[in-house]
Design a protein around this motif. Structure first.
Motif, PDB file in Angstrom:
ATOM      1  N   GLY A   1       0.901  -1.235  -0.002  1.00  0.00           N
ATOM      2  CA  GLY A   1      -0.130  -0.038   0.004  1.00  0.00           C
ATOM      3  C   GLY A   1       0.778   1.292  -0.139  1.00  0.00           C
ATOM      4  O   GLY A   1       0.489   2.277  -0.809  1.00  0.00           O
ATOM      5  N   THR A   2       1.922   1.160   0.630  1.00  0.00           N
ATOM      6  CA  THR A   2       2.729   2.535   0.988  1.00  0.00           C
ATOM      7  C   THR A   2       3.447   2.630  -0.513  1.00  0.00           C
ATOM      8  O   THR A   2       3.702   3.755  -1.063  1.00  0.00           O
ATOM      9  CB  THR A   2       3.914   2.159   1.918  1.00  0.00           C
ATOM     10  N   ALA A   3       3.717   1.517  -1.181  1.00  0.00           N
ATOM     11  CA  ALA A   3       4.492   1.699  -2.670  1.00  0.00           C
ATOM     12  C   ALA A   3       3.488   2.112  -3.310  1.00  0.00           C
ATOM     13  O   ALA A   3       3.647   2.985  -4.526  1.00  0.00           O
ATOM     14  CB  ALA A   3       5.178   0.309  -2.840  1.00  0.00           C
ATOM     15  N   PHE A   4       2.199   1.750  -3.529  1.00  0.00           N
ATOM     16  CA  PHE A   4       1.325   2.090  -4.182  1.00  0.00           C
ATOM     17  C   PHE A   4       1.060   3.751  -4.155  1.00  0.00           C
ATOM     18  O   PHE A   4       0.940   4.517  -5.031  1.00  0.00           O
ATOM     19  CB  PHE A   4      -0.202   1.337  -3.865  1.00  0.00           C
ATOM     20  N   ILE A   5       0.822   4.095  -2.997  1.00  0.00           N
ATOM     21  CA  ILE A   5       0.896   5.532  -2.548  1.00  0.00           C
ATOM     22  C   ILE A   5       1.936   6.278  -3.217  1.00  0.00           C
ATOM     23  O   ILE A   5       1.839   7.512  -3.737  1.00  0.00           O
ATOM     24  CB  ILE A   5       0.648   5.781  -1.197  1.00  0.00           C
ATOM     25  N   GLY A   6       2.948   5.753  -3.068  1.00  0.00           N
ATOM     26  CA  GLY A   6       4.386   6.540  -3.676  1.00  0.00           C
ATOM     27  C   GLY A   6       4.196   6.762  -5.108  1.00  0.00           C
ATOM     28  O   GLY A   6       4.662   7.537  -5.668  1.00  0.00           O
ATOM     29  N   MET A   7       3.734   5.519  -5.772  1.00  0.00           N
ATOM     30  CA  MET A   7       3.683   5.583  -7.249  1.00  0.00           C
ATOM     31  C   MET A   7       2.885   6.665  -7.686  1.00  0.00           C
ATOM     32  O   MET A   7       3.097   7.329  -8.619  1.00  0.00           O
ATOM     33  CB  MET A   7       3.237   4.321  -7.775  1.00  0.00           C
ATOM     34  N   VAL A   8       1.687   6.825  -6.812  1.00  0.00           N
ATOM     35  CA  VAL A   8       0.785   7.896  -7.232  1.00  0.00           C
ATOM     36  C   VAL A   8       1.286   9.263  -7.122  1.00  0.00           C
ATOM     37  O   VAL A   8       1.382  10.223  -7.837  1.00  0.00           O
ATOM     38  CB  VAL A   8      -0.573   7.661  -6.673  1.00  0.00           C
ATOM     39  N   LEU A   9       1.798   9.314  -5.873  1.00  0.00           N
ATOM     40  CA  LEU A   9       2.253  10.786  -5.555  1.00  0.00           C
ATOM     41  C   LEU A   9       3.553  11.197  -6.355  1.00  0.00           C
ATOM     42  O   LEU A   9       3.745  12.414  -6.380  1.00  0.00           O
ATOM     43  CB  LEU A   9       2.776  10.906  -4.081  1.00  0.00           C
ATOM     44  N   LYS A  10       4.196  10.100  -6.816  1.00  0.00           N
ATOM     45  CA  LYS A  10       5.513  10.435  -7.420  1.00  0.00           C
ATOM     46  C   LYS A  10       5.134  11.236  -8.858  1.00  0.00           C
ATOM     47  O   LYS A  10       6.106  12.042  -9.371  1.00  0.00           O
ATOM     48  CB  LYS A  10       6.196   9.157  -7.983  1.00  0.00           C
ATOM     49  N   PHE A  11       3.937  11.277  -9.251  1.00  0.00           N
ATOM     50  CA  PHE A  11       3.342  12.128 -10.659  1.00  0.00           C
ATOM     51  C   PHE A  11       2.895  13.204 -10.373  1.00  0.00           C
ATOM     52  O   PHE A  11       2.305  13.947 -11.210  1.00  0.00           O
ATOM     53  CB  PHE A  11       2.794  10.821 -11.586  1.00  0.00           C
ATOM     54  N   VAL A  12       2.899  13.846  -9.205  1.00  0.00           N
ATOM     55  CA  VAL A  12       2.345  15.093  -8.840  1.00  0.00           C
ATOM     56  C   VAL A  12       3.481  16.115  -9.041  1.00  0.00           C
ATOM     57  O   VAL A  12       4.517  16.054  -8.618  1.00  0.00           O
ATOM     58  CB  VAL A  12       1.930  15.117  -7.451  1.00  0.00           C
ATOM     59  N   ARG A  13       3.006  16.938 -10.249  1.00  0.00           N
ATOM     60  CA  ARG A  13       4.393  18.234 -10.319  1.00  0.00           C
ATOM     61  C   ARG A  13       5.514  17.423 -10.798  1.00  0.00           C
ATOM     62  O   ARG A  13       6.692  17.791 -10.430  1.00  0.00           O
ATOM     63  CB  ARG A  13       4.489  18.906  -9.337  1.00  0.00           C
ATOM     64  N   ALA A  14       5.384  16.375 -11.538  1.00  0.00           N
ATOM     65  CA  ALA A  14       6.440  15.514 -11.781  1.00  0.00           C
ATOM     66  C   ALA A  14       7.303  16.128 -13.107  1.00  0.00           C
ATOM     67  O   ALA A  14       7.470  15.582 -14.095  1.00  0.00           O
ATOM     68  CB  ALA A  14       6.063  14.113 -12.297  1.00  0.00           C
ATOM     69  N   LYS A  15       7.981  17.251 -12.948  1.00  0.00           N
ATOM     70  CA  LYS A  15       8.824  17.808 -13.918  1.00  0.00           C
ATOM     71  C   LYS A  15       9.990  16.911 -14.634  1.00  0.00           C
ATOM     72  O   LYS A  15      10.073  17.062 -15.642  1.00  0.00           O
ATOM     73  CB  LYS A  15       9.154  19.087 -13.350  1.00  0.00           C
ATOM     74  N   ALA A  16      10.472  16.368 -13.437  1.00  0.00           N
ATOM     75  CA  ALA A  16      11.404  15.283 -14.153  1.00  0.00           C
ATOM     76  C   ALA A  16      11.172  14.381 -14.876  1.00  0.00           C
ATOM     77  O   ALA A  16      11.725  14.112 -15.903  1.00  0.00           O
ATOM     78  CB  ALA A  16      12.304  14.719 -12.857  1.00  0.00           C
ATOM     79  N   PHE A  17       9.856  13.725 -14.609  1.00  0.00           N
ATOM     80  CA  PHE A  17       9.264  12.949 -15.726  1.00  0.00           C
ATOM     81  C   PHE A  17       8.874  13.618 -16.902  1.00  0.00           C
ATOM     82  O   PHE A  17       9.271  12.831 -17.883  1.00  0.00           O
ATOM     83  CB  PHE A  17       8.054  12.136 -14.970  1.00  0.00           C
ATOM     84  N   THR A  18       8.266  14.660 -16.930  1.00  0.00           N
ATOM     85  CA  THR A  18       7.851  15.244 -18.185  1.00  0.00           C
ATOM     86  C   THR A  18       9.055  15.715 -18.945  1.00  0.00           C
ATOM     87  O   THR A  18       9.027  15.491 -20.199  1.00  0.00           O
ATOM     88  CB  THR A  18       6.966  16.266 -17.974  1.00  0.00           C
ATOM     89  N   ASP A  19      10.107  16.331 -18.190  1.00  0.00           N
ATOM     90  CA  ASP A  19      11.292  16.376 -19.246  1.00  0.00           C
ATOM     91  C   ASP A  19      12.022  15.432 -19.735  1.00  0.00           C
ATOM     92  O   ASP A  19      12.090  15.371 -20.994  1.00  0.00           O
ATOM     93  CB  ASP A  19      12.374  17.212 -18.133  1.00  0.00           C
ATOM     94  N   ARG A  20      11.866  14.165 -19.110  1.00  0.00           N
ATOM     95  CA  ARG A  20      12.753  13.069 -19.696  1.00  0.00           C
ATOM     96  C   ARG A  20      11.841  12.390 -20.917  1.00  0.00           C
ATOM     97  O   ARG A  20      12.424  11.649 -21.899  1.00  0.00           O
ATOM     98  CB  ARG A  20      13.037  12.153 -18.443  1.00  0.00           C
ATOM     99  N   VAL A  21      10.311  12.603 -20.982  1.00  0.00           N
ATOM    100  CA  VAL A  21       9.869  11.923 -21.848  1.00  0.00           C
ATOM    101  C   VAL A  21       9.542  12.981 -22.990  1.00  0.00           C
ATOM    102  O   VAL A  21       8.720  12.766 -23.994  1.00  0.00           O
ATOM    103  CB  VAL A  21       8.473  11.273 -21.447  1.00  0.00           C
ATOM    104  N   GLY A  22      10.099  14.291 -22.587  1.00  0.00           N
ATOM    105  CA  GLY A  22       9.847  15.109 -23.860  1.00  0.00           C
ATOM    106  C   GLY A  22       8.361  15.908 -23.947  1.00  0.00           C
ATOM    107  O   GLY A  22       7.832  16.162 -24.921  1.00  0.00           O
ATOM    108  N   TRP A  23       7.613  15.797 -22.769  1.00  0.00           N
ATOM    109  CA  TRP A  23       6.411  16.555 -22.511  1.00  0.00           C
ATOM    110  C   TRP A  23       6.512  17.955 -22.082  1.00  0.00           C
ATOM    111  O   TRP A  23       7.357  18.462 -21.033  1.00  0.00           O
ATOM    112  CB  TRP A  23       5.539  15.983 -21.831  1.00  0.00           C
ATOM    113  N   ASP A  24       5.789  18.833 -22.699  1.00  0.00           N
ATOM    114  CA  ASP A  24       5.712  20.214 -22.214  1.00  0.00           C
ATOM    115  C   ASP A  24       5.110  20.464 -20.713  1.00  0.00           C
ATOM    116  O   ASP A  24       5.297  21.162 -20.107  1.00  0.00           O
ATOM    117  CB  ASP A  24       5.497  21.232 -23.080  1.00  0.00           C
ATOM    118  N   GLU A  25       3.922  19.613 -20.766  1.00  0.00           N
ATOM    119  CA  GLU A  25       3.089  19.694 -19.592  1.00  0.00           C
ATOM    120  C   GLU A  25       2.152  18.591 -19.628  1.00  0.00           C
ATOM    121  O   GLU A  25       1.832  17.831 -20.597  1.00  0.00           O
ATOM    122  CB  GLU A  25       2.095  21.020 -19.803  1.00  0.00           C
TER     123      GLU A  25
END
Length: 221
Positions: A174-198
């Motif tokens: 459950g803790t891992a599940f929550i972490g997975m969800v929260l990781k994508f809140v304001r996830a600039k590092a992710f969007t930059d790496r996949v080439g998304w502006d927003e």
């Protein structure tokens, strides 16, 4: 100063001001933390005079508590409640939906609720701050926000995971599940790496679809 339409009562104008201060407070506390927000910046962003914050909330601490209470009040709008989760578990047990569909529904509900609304994202950012550095109002947040959310999640996981799974394993997953969800809140590092502006609605849907399949595999199937 904000110009109010003619005909509004003092009470109505006061309520508008109070709501504006909560909205501004949510954003500023989420970005800067409690200590990083001054009374002057709150008043300036809300376009009110400095005394207004004290009039409505007694000061910055009172506004902070009001912001957290507002997050708690809307908890069930972006996180599945105990009752709604139990309904889905009963549908699974009755054979109306598969285990995979039940788990995907729960994850999708979290992701859509959190990522689809910018206001909700500020709330989650503030909650993240409270988890990292609990304030004196953390016990209220724990009892009225975290506890119901974890109870709903445990109901889901107990139904989805093999019989005999220990409480420790359920809480770890459950803790891992929550972490997975929260990781994508304001996830600039992710969007930059996949080439998304927003994070557009279309990209949020693509992300949820990918992660839903992986979460199902991670939890049960």
């Amino acid at each position: 100063m904000t110009v109010h339409p003619k005909g509004k009562t003092n009470k109505a104008r006061g309520e508008e001001t109070r709501e504006k201060l909560i909205e501004v407070g949510l954003r500023l506390f989420a970005m800067n933390g409690f200590n990083g927000v001054s009374m002057r910046s709150l008043a300036s962003e809300a376009e009110v005079n400095l005394a207004t914050v004290g009039y409505h909330f007694g000061g910055k601490q009172g506004l902070y508590e009001a912001v957290l209470k507002e997050i708690i009040r809307f908890r069930d709008e972006f996180m599945p409640s105990v009752d709604v989760t139990q309904e889905q578990v009963e549908r699974y047990k009755a054979g109306e939906i598969s285990k995979e569909e039940m788990v995907a529904w729960f994850f999708r509900s979290h992701m859509e609720g959190i990522l689809a609304d910018p206001i909700t994202i500020w709330g989650i950012m503030l909650i993240n701050r409270e988890m990292a550095a609990p304030s004196e109002v953390y016990p209220m947040l724990d009892k009225e926000f975290f506890e119901p959310a974890i109870n709903a999640q445990n109901i889901l996981l107990e139904a989805a995971m093999p019989e005999g799974t220990t409480h420790t394993e359920i809480m770890a997953v459950g803790t891992a599940f929550i972490g997975m969800v929260l990781k994508f809140v304001r996830a600039k590092a992710f969007t930059d790496r996949v080439g998304w502006d927003e994070m557009t609605p279309e990209r949020i849907e693509e992300l949820i679809e990918i992660l839903s399949r992986r979460v199902v595999a991670f939890i049960c199937c």
